[in-house]
Scaffold this active site. Sequence first.
Site, PDB file in Angstrom:
ATOM      1  CD  GLU A 122      -3.257  -0.855   1.790  1.00 33.89           C
ATOM      2  OE1 GLU A 122      -4.209  -0.502   1.080  1.00 33.89           O
ATOM      3  OE2 GLU A 122      -3.324  -0.980   3.035  1.00 33.89           O
ATOM      4  CD  GLU A 142      -3.913  -5.698   3.355  1.00 36.70           C
ATOM      5  OE1 GLU A 142      -3.064  -4.851   3.684  1.00 36.70           O
ATOM      6  OE2 GLU A 142      -3.850  -6.338   2.282  1.00 36.70           O
TER       7      GLU A 142
END
Length: 268
Positions: A122, A142
């Site tokens: 990210e 995730e």
Amino acid sequence: MGGTEHLTVERRGATLVLTLNRPEAKNALSLPMLVGLHDGWLEADADDAVRSIVLTGAGGSFCAGMDLKALAAGDGGMAGQRYRDRLNADPDLHWKAMLRHHRPRKPVIAAVEGACVAGGTEILQGTDIRVAGEGATFGLFEVRRGLFPIGGSTVRLPRQIPKTHALEMLLTGRPYSAREALAIGLIGSTVPDGAALERALELAELVNANGPLAVEAVKASVHDSAALGEEDGLRLELERGWPVFATADAKEGAKAFAEKRPAVYRRQ
């Protein structure tokens, strides 16, 4: 010069090198790391002598994302850390640190070795130029943990790589090799393991040799026009670009070319 126990700051000429420094945890995110990153971005932009930023990790890893052990303890991955008052004063500090809510005006070059997964991938999406060791690993894990990649990936990733690749990465949670990451455009180049920082610094020197006003205007134009239609984007490009031609640096660039010498840019 700033820095914390989990984020080191070093000047290499006109480049500010920020190093994620929690190698025992593969540089998993911590509050001291996030505070150091936040302050590092601001330090680079506030210092006109800094023309580029290199982001890397210590100990053969880039960043393994959130500290899941601390998260499992019920404290959001921030337990036992200092700087709590900084986060309380600015609840968006961690997002700015991860380049979700903040874009430095100086180019950011990522030098990736080892794990660059979850929050690491990210943060990577907020960088401008990306080089990785051949053994680096990428991915957004995730969903495998029942979590959401809330650092911006569902918005930014499909704008940076083809949508089908973005969705595969987001929905499968599988790891990607550096070769795969290069093939889909997540990174720009690969080098032998251990050479990513050296190559990133070489790229930074190429950036640093250019007119800083021009470099920053080009970066701003690329990012600011990304969500615009072509007509509006071209209009914005003129708004960003024409003023550069009127600068003393632009005149110096032309004069240096004519005189066959390196240009001396003064941000004027």
